[in-house]
Design a protein around this motif. Sequence first.
Motif, PDB file in Angstrom:
ATOM      1  N   ILE A 295       0.961  -1.524   0.338  1.00 11.38           N
ATOM      2  CA  ILE A 295       0.084  -0.176  -0.064  1.00 11.38           C
ATOM      3  C   ILE A 295       0.793   1.469  -0.295  1.00 11.38           C
ATOM      4  O   ILE A 295       0.190   1.972  -0.296  1.00 11.38           O
ATOM      5  N   GLY A 296       2.035   1.263   0.158  1.00  9.69           N
ATOM      6  CA  GLY A 296       3.333   2.005  -0.040  1.00  9.69           C
ATOM      7  C   GLY A 296       3.017   2.893   1.596  1.00  9.69           C
ATOM      8  O   GLY A 296       3.456   4.105   2.005  1.00  9.69           O
ATOM      9  N   GLY A 297       3.563   2.539   2.880  1.00  2.00           N
ATOM     10  CA  GLY A 297       4.043   2.391   3.871  1.00  2.00           C
ATOM     11  C   GLY A 297       2.841   3.202   4.289  1.00  2.00           C
ATOM     12  O   GLY A 297       1.475   3.186   3.909  1.00  2.00           O
ATOM     13  N   TRP A 298       3.304   4.231   5.751  1.00  2.00           N
ATOM     14  CA  TRP A 298       2.219   4.593   6.350  1.00  2.00           C
ATOM     15  C   TRP A 298       1.118   5.784   5.673  1.00  2.00           C
ATOM     16  O   TRP A 298      -0.069   6.511   5.806  1.00  2.00           O
ATOM     17  N   THR A 299       2.059   6.740   4.675  1.00  2.00           N
ATOM     18  CA  THR A 299       1.652   7.748   3.721  1.00  2.00           C
ATOM     19  C   THR A 299       0.924   6.832   2.741  1.00  2.00           C
ATOM     20  O   THR A 299      -0.503   7.390   2.802  1.00  2.00           O
ATOM     21  N   GLY A 300       1.107   6.562   2.501  1.00  5.85           N
ATOM     22  CA  GLY A 300       0.356   5.303   0.874  1.00  5.85           C
ATOM     23  C   GLY A 300      -1.064   4.212   1.817  1.00  5.85           C
ATOM     24  O   GLY A 300      -2.522   4.446   1.185  1.00  5.85           O
ATOM     25  N   LEU A 301      -1.159   3.873   2.751  1.00  6.53           N
ATOM     26  CA  LEU A 301      -2.102   3.940   4.173  1.00  6.53           C
ATOM     27  C   LEU A 301      -3.072   5.016   3.902  1.00  6.53           C
ATOM     28  O   LEU A 301      -4.493   4.715   3.697  1.00  6.53           O
ATOM     29  N   LYS A 302      -2.577   6.608   3.917  1.00  7.71           N
ATOM     30  CA  LYS A 302      -3.432   6.997   4.486  1.00  7.71           C
ATOM     31  C   LYS A 302      -3.876   7.634   3.053  1.00  7.71           C
ATOM     32  O   LYS A 302      -5.341   7.548   2.927  1.00  7.71           O
TER      33      LYS A 302
END
Lengths: 576, 67
Positions: A206-213
């Motif tokens: 999903i692309g890490g924490w920023t991707g998740l958001k």
Amino acid sequence: MEHRFELGWIDYAILFIYFSFVIFVGWMLRRHMKDATAFLEAGRSMPAWVAGIAFISTSLGALDVMGMIGCGAKYGMMTFHFYWIGAIPAMVFLGIFMMPFYYGSKARSVPEYLSLRFDEKTRALNAVLFSVMTILVSGISMYAIAILTEELLGWSFYVALFLSAGVVLVYTYLGGLSSAIHNEVLQFFIVVAGLLPLVYLSMKDIGGWTGLKTNLGPVVASLPATHYAPDTWSTTWRYTATAAQNPMGIEWYGILLGLGFVLSFGYWCTDFLVIQRAMAANSIAAARNTPLIAAIPKMFTPFLVLPGVIAVWLMHSPAKGFSIADHGVNNYDLTIIMLMKHYLPPGLLGLGLTALLASFMSGMAGNISAFNTVWTYDIYEAYIRRPTGDRALDQSHYLRVARLTTIFAVAASIGAAGIALQFKNITDFMQAIFSMVNAPLFAVIFLGMFWKKATGHGAFAGLFSGLTAAILHHGLTRPSGSLSLFKGGWLHVVHTYPVELSQNFWCAIISCSTSAAVTILVSLATCHRKHKAELVGLVYSLTPRATSVDAAWYEQPTVLAVIVSATVIVLSIVFW
Amino acid sequence: MIDIRYPIGLFFSIIGCLLFAYGISTMHNPGLYEKSLGVDVNIWAGLLIFLFGLVMLALSKGVREKQ
């Protein structure tokens, strides 16, 4: 069904090595099982860290693991409430305030504490309810896992049922509670090792924490028939001002009171299944540290839920080809299974599957060892065959009874699994019942420990009325959209809750307060049967404070409690 | 009573070895790792699990020598 796993030889090898190891641990312990104390109380010899890991391992059963990942998809990061607000405060409270009385009273079980503090009828009521519930819960989790392996591996329902029951029987028969506890520690590490690769791969995808958001926002905002803010799935407290703003359908005070107070204190502070782990610790200091040490990994378990949260994005990205639909309806219990199938190659897939089976067996062995102790000490020894006074003779007699009880408990669980196969909806019902038994018990034990005027009649009346209130509440309310009588409303529907979860929360709140009110009123109206001297070590105000022992700072319960609490507060603010 | 770190250490070092060896032997089989985003996760997970097993074994051995 398209859920079928294709396992390679490597996956079966891992599974086989795991089965050999749990039996090996039981076998290593068998020669230490010389008397009933060793078998049923683990000889009170566990170091704090072993007891602590076993303490949280019992709440990492297969149903819990499947449930928590499913909740991640259903409620997003609000699932974290089950861990931070819903476990840590209760665990800290147990370690600091309640453990000295459980452990220090020399009671061997929670019902026995009730007998020492109150009277025999309170103990008998609790012991019988607890025994019946434990067997049913262990049977239902057996049923669930047998269904699961039937679907995933194509094994027959009965092969899975008898194989896992057989392994659990062998290692608990050989090593009793010690074997259950030691295997829970092994299983804890396997569950973590099995789930971490899933966290890594899904977060990378999903692309890490920023991707998740950024990726979850549009998905959440486009959910049909709701008006959730885009970041609802990646926050915890932000949208709890009104019930309509969040998928749990509950306000912040419902979370604080229902989950943070009644349900969690009812479970962590009174359920003998977990308390027994701390009671097996080798000293009062270790017993107090048990829940506090357990709180450290517990604080970080929410991050194992992240793949569940990410599953929402996968479900709404057609290119990913991910679905948890079962005959056209989303089945959230399948989330973890489908995630494993989606991300894990042969090898790690076997480890993931082993983690699921391990968590299932650890949950079952936990129930069986707790049942053993309550049955042998609180029913058999208390009402069927009293101790004769000859210690050696008694110990070997009760050891034999406890061993036979293990066989009986496994057989009865298989029977309960058969009942669950007949009435599939019974699972929801039983889980509701289990919290109905615990919530009133918490009120009674809490008053017993901290209010010296609470009497035996008060406690019995409180337990009984709390249970009645919970059953009435279940009969009179139901979650919206449910037609099954197992979910409530079998008397007459007077109130409809938005979701099942809020029904459970309010059920616990009502039964706990009824129990507390009745205990107080009846206690004031009846006189004390127990002499003050008998209550020393059982009631807070009559027990001298333990003088501080010269332990290293990291072994002091208060220091641990402060560290744990501060970390949870920081985590809650970061993920607000 | 037994020291549970010993069986845990043994279990994880065996499993770690197994996964690592399997990961190495399937390194040139990209189809197998399409699911895991092209990463041969068996090698890495196997290595970490093996190291964890060794740490557990070391801790348990240290305790036994002291006694």
